[in-house]
Design a protein around this motif. Structure first.
Motif, PDB file in Angstrom:
ATOM      1  N   GLY A 244       0.731  -1.328  -0.020  1.00 39.11           N
ATOM      2  CA  GLY A 244       0.171  -0.011   0.037  1.00 39.11           C
ATOM      3  C   GLY A 244       0.948   1.375   0.030  1.00 39.11           C
ATOM      4  N   SER A 245       0.037   2.365  -0.063  1.00 36.59           N
ATOM      5  CA  SER A 245       1.007   3.555  -0.217  1.00 36.59           C
ATOM      6  C   SER A 245       1.487   4.194   0.913  1.00 36.59           C
ATOM      7  N   ASN A 405      -1.605  -3.810  -7.216  1.00 34.78           N
ATOM      8  CA  ASN A 405      -1.708  -2.159  -6.906  1.00 34.78           C
ATOM      9  C   ASN A 405      -3.051  -1.965  -6.757  1.00 34.78           C
ATOM     10  N   THR A 408      -4.787  -3.236  -3.897  1.00 31.72           N
ATOM     11  CA  THR A 408      -4.303  -2.493  -2.660  1.00 31.72           C
ATOM     12  C   THR A 408      -4.940  -1.125  -2.525  1.00 31.72           C
ATOM     13  N   ARG A 409      -5.210  -0.407  -3.632  1.00 29.55           N
ATOM     14  CA  ARG A 409      -5.847   0.734  -3.672  1.00 29.55           C
ATOM     15  C   ARG A 409      -7.175   0.870  -3.361  1.00 29.55           C
ATOM     16  N   LYS A 411      -8.761  -1.536  -1.625  1.00 24.22           N
ATOM     17  CA  LYS A 411      -8.854  -1.858  -0.201  1.00 24.22           C
ATOM     18  C   LYS A 411      -8.466  -0.466   0.820  1.00 24.22           C
ATOM     19  N   GLU A 412      -7.659   0.329   0.355  1.00 17.59           N
ATOM     20  CA  GLU A 412      -7.473   1.523   1.080  1.00 17.59           C
ATOM     21  C   GLU A 412      -8.708   2.685   0.818  1.00 17.59           C
ATOM     22  N   PRO A 649      -5.961  -1.417   6.266  1.00 17.92           N
ATOM     23  CA  PRO A 649      -5.612  -0.661   5.193  1.00 17.92           C
ATOM     24  C   PRO A 649      -5.967   0.843   5.205  1.00 17.92           C
ATOM     25  N   LEU A 651      -5.058   4.892   3.352  1.00 19.47           N
ATOM     26  CA  LEU A 651      -4.689   5.793   2.163  1.00 19.47           C
ATOM     27  C   LEU A 651      -3.879   6.782   2.663  1.00 19.47           C
TER      28      LEU A 651
END
Length: 812
Positions: A244-245, A405, A408-409, A411-412, A649, A651
């Motif tokens: 994640g980010s 990617n 995961t984005r 999920k955030e 998760p 962001l």
């Protein structure tokens, strides 16, 4: 969309009100008036056609049948036709409408002096609303006329504008290629003959195409090579896709620190270390033998090298004389401008800090604009789902990485949306506030206790027999005691804060990370503040008659090396050993999570040590670069092998901005204040360094000005620059005010853009309501007309019925 509908309800203007001359297509108001007339003509035509259709239906169904009433919520045929004739419905619906739209754009781009009148243009050449409804499509002849007009307008444009216009048209590639071929003028085609005007021969065209293709392939190869040269490109993509980010922001911040240190090191090598290596000074004695312990202590054979302050001479490096033993400086020739080493040392460090400050402020402003973007986040889930895939990806590994990617984005984004949907109750907020207050008191007490412990231990070292600063082989290991104690405090206190954070009921993981960063930052600042007092307050007084600058530089080097060693041990035992115990003994699949707050503060702590030691150890940024490179690979390997993605998760959209802000204000600003105090207030050592004969380091500038005044009138402007731009504090305050103004204006601009976007959203919402209101008005008008028409037809039938009945009676 409400404006075209509003024109339908307006009262039509008479042709005499518009003057004798037809409006130009470039006059926006008159073009709107022409659209107003067209819409009214369209509405009249549709009304007439609707009446004719109604009469035909009545004739077909018989005079005795009445028109059925439309159910509630439906709209009449005329209303639907007028709505279908709106510009928002017609433009882009067909190829003819697209060509008409881009014909108008090319007319506006051309802006020739001889402009055709609106009345002289063919009606299909502009986005006309006439004779265009849901049931009728433009004929092929009309499309050809529109296309020919568009080709003529494209021919009058420049090549760049023509290509840009064609590229933006929502047409197929074949149609774009056809338009490009037709719009290519004979004067713009390549000619192969020397004196004639013929076109290239077949071989010439083939050669020209091969050259263009080769250049295109070369450009793509160079672009791919530049992207491949980007450091850690694939590694960062892999980390972002799996963790994640939030975890990715740590490695991006590490990459930013690497760039800052490389820029600073480039200046120091070019203007300080390079000239000193070219003109080495005379050593006071034989060089000591290296034992290997110098890699940890920085003492021994490293002392008399360009790594530390004491090695640099106070002589003019381009003069024939060497460094005098009595500390006096070389006298320059009359009219000469020698390379003054004290001045170069002072101003290079100052320029490096100034450039770093500018770069840091710019990076912070750029990151602020990127993370706090003015665009709305509404609909970001749909954008991520439908618009995130890169269709240029063909490799299987890259496509899998992109899938991870995007997953995961999502999920955030979903985790952030769920946090907004579940607010805490009042009692829960009170319990959370009480737990936060207690945890903050314990953390502040821990930071204060660590600062007191560092102060007491440093005073003990000063009073001990090893405080003389001698570098005997048996005493070098004792130099590592203070860095070891401080490193252990920096390593253990964050774990205590993490245990306290586990007892706090944080709703958002972002808030949890921010609180941990603040607590660790307070701890680091308390320890560094105590160490700064220890170095410039106590050590300078104790080491009178010795080179205290070398001792401070070596101390900072030891702190930097010890911080790296303890980081390796923490990675080994804190992540690797814990994963092995969890999997083998506890039989759990849970791995430890990556502690973002503690690791980021370790980077800021190491960078602050580097900035504090630049004046006393010019090669310290090189040590920091090596450390950052090793930290990246060690952390990346440990992350992929020993850690798992965050269970909750979140962001990290603002993380980079927060990290750069912490790097700028507490870290860089504190280091700048520390160095300014050392330059202006502390007396340099009289036995080493480029400032050995001066009362302060800043006095080197004044000595240089006196030399320049004696050198001749050719350089008389340099003393003026130094007097009014360097010595004058107003210039420093002005530059600082400008930097703060840039930051403030950037924040205000972003806030203003957000406010404007909110107003525009409200305006769009109001226009939607206006559209609904006008549609209802149109619907009611046509319903009233239909009722009147039905009543008129019913009255006519009633009046015609009695004669028919009389005729039947007479027949009987």
């Amino acid at each position: 969309m409400a404006q075209p509908l509003a024109f339908i309800l307006d009262v039509p203007e008479t042709p005499g009100d518009q003057g004798s001359q037809e409006p130009s297509p470039y006059d926006e108001s008159e073009v709107h008036d022409s659209f107003h007339q067209l819409i009214q003509e369209q509405s009249q035509w549709v009304a007439q056609e609707g009446l004719e259709l109604q009469q035909r239906e009545q004739e077909a169904t018989g005079s005795g049948q009445q028109t059925l009433r439309q159910p509630e919520g439906t709209q009449s045929t005329a209303t639907l036709r007028i709505l279908a004739s709106m510009p928002s419905r017609t433009i882009g619906r067909s190829r003819g409408a697209i060509i008409s739209q881009y014909y108008s754009r090319t007319v506006q781009l051309r802006r020739r002096s001889s402009r055709p009148l609106l009345g002289n243009l063919v009606l299909s050449a502009r986005p006309s609303l006439r004779l265009y409804d849901l049931e009728l499509d433009p004929t092929a002849r009309e499309e050809e006329e529109k296309q020919s007009l568009l080709v003529k307008e494209l021919q009058s444009l420049a090549v760049a504008q023509r290509d840009h216009m064609l590229r933006g048209m929502p047409l197929s590639l074949a149609e774009k290629r056809s338009l490009r071929e037709k719009s290519r003028t004979p004067a713009g085609k390549w000619r192969g003959q020397r004196g004639g005007g013929g076109v290239f021969s077949c071989c010439g065209r083939l050669r020209y195409a091969c050259v263009l293709q080769a250049l295109h392939s070369l450009g793509l190869a160079l672009l791919s090579g530049l992207q491949a040269l980007t450091p850690w490109r694939y590694a960062l993509k892999r980390i972002g896709s799996q963790f994640g980010s939030s975890v990715l922001s740590y490695f991006l911040f590490l990459k930013t620190l690497l760039a800052f240190n490389a820029l600073l090191l480039l200046l120091l090598v070019a203007f300080i270390m390079g000239p000193q290596v070219a003109f080495p000074p005379t050593l006071p004695g034989p060089a000591p033998v290296c034992t290997g312990l110098e890699l940890l202590t920085g003492a021994g054979c490293f002392t008399h090298t360009v790594m530390f302050y004491g090695h640099y001479s106070n002589a003019t490096l381009n003069q024939p004389c060497g460094s005098p033993l009595d500390g006096s400086q070389c006298t320059p020739r009359a009219g000469g401008l020698p390379y003054n080493m004290p001045l170069a040392y002072l101003y290079t460090v100052g320029a490096g800090f100034f450039i770093t400050c500018i770069t840091l402020v710019y990076s912070m402003a750029h990151s602020f604009g990127e993370s706090y973007r003015v665009g709305s986040t509404s609909g970001i889930h749909a954008i991520t789902v439908f618009c995130s895939w890169d269709y240029k990806v063909t490799q299987k590994r890259a496509s899998r990485l992109q899938q991870d990617n995007i997953r995961t984005r999502l999920k955030e984004l979903l985790a952030e949306w769920q946090l907004r949907q579940s607010p805490r109750s009042v009692c829960g907020r009170l319990r959370q506030a009480a737990a936060l207050g207690l945890a903050w008191l314990l953390c502040l007490g821990t930071a204060l206790g660590c600062a007191v412990a560092v102060h007491v231990f440093s005073e003990f070292l000063i009073q001990s027999p090893e405080a003389a600063g001698q570098e005997a082989a048996g005493q070098e290991a004792a130099l590592l005691v203070l860095p070891l104690v401080v490193g252990l405090l920096n390593l253990g206190a964050p774990y205590l804060c993490r245990v306290l954070a586990a007892l706090e009921p944080h709703d958002s993981p972002v808030l949890e990370v921010y609180v941990a960063i603040c607590r660790n930052l307070i701890l680091k600042l308390a320890i560094l503040g105590t160490l700064c007092y220890h170095w410039l307050g106590r050590r300078v007084a104790v080491l009178q008659g010795q080179c205290w600058e070398d001792f401070v530089g070596q101390e900072l080097y030891r702190f930097l090396v010890m911080d790296f060693v303890l980081m390796l041990l923490d990675t080994l035992f804190g992540e690797l050993v814990w994963r092995i115990i969890s999997e083998k003994k506890l039989k759990r699949r849970r791995k430890p999570e990556f502690d973002i707050a503690r690791n980021v503060l370790e980077l800021i702590y190491g960078q602050t040590l580097t900035w504090l030691g630049v004046l006393f150890s010019p090669l310290l940024p090189a040590v920091q670069i090596i450390k950052l490179l090793l930290v990246f690979y060690v952390k990346k390997t440990s992350l992929l092998a020993n850690c798992q993605a965050p269970r909750r998760p979140w962001l990290a959209s603002h993380m980079s901005t927060v990290f750069l802000t912490l790097l700028c204000f507490p870290a860089f600003l504190g280091a700048a204040v520390f160095l300014c105090y050392a330059v202006w207030q502390v007396k340099p050592s009289s036995t080493c360094g480029p400032f050995r004969t001066l009362d302060s380091m800043y006095e080197a500038g004044r000595v240089w000005v006196r030399y320049l005044e004696a050198a001749g009138p050719r350089v008389s402007w340099l003393p003026w620059v130094h007097r009014y731009l360097v010595e004058n504090t107003f210039f420093v305050f002005l530059v600082s005010a400008l930097l703060l103004a840039v930051i403030y204006l950037n924040i205000q601009v972003v806030r203003g853009q957000r406010r404007v976007i909110c107003l525009l959203k409200e305006q769009i919402s109001n226009e939607g309501e206006d559209k609904i209101f006008l549609i209802n008005k149109l619907h009611s008008i046509y319903e009233r007309k239909e009722r009147e028409e039905r009543s008129r037809v019913g009255t006519t039938e009633e009046t015609a019925a009695p004669p028919a009945l009389l005729t039947e009676e007479r027949g009987d």
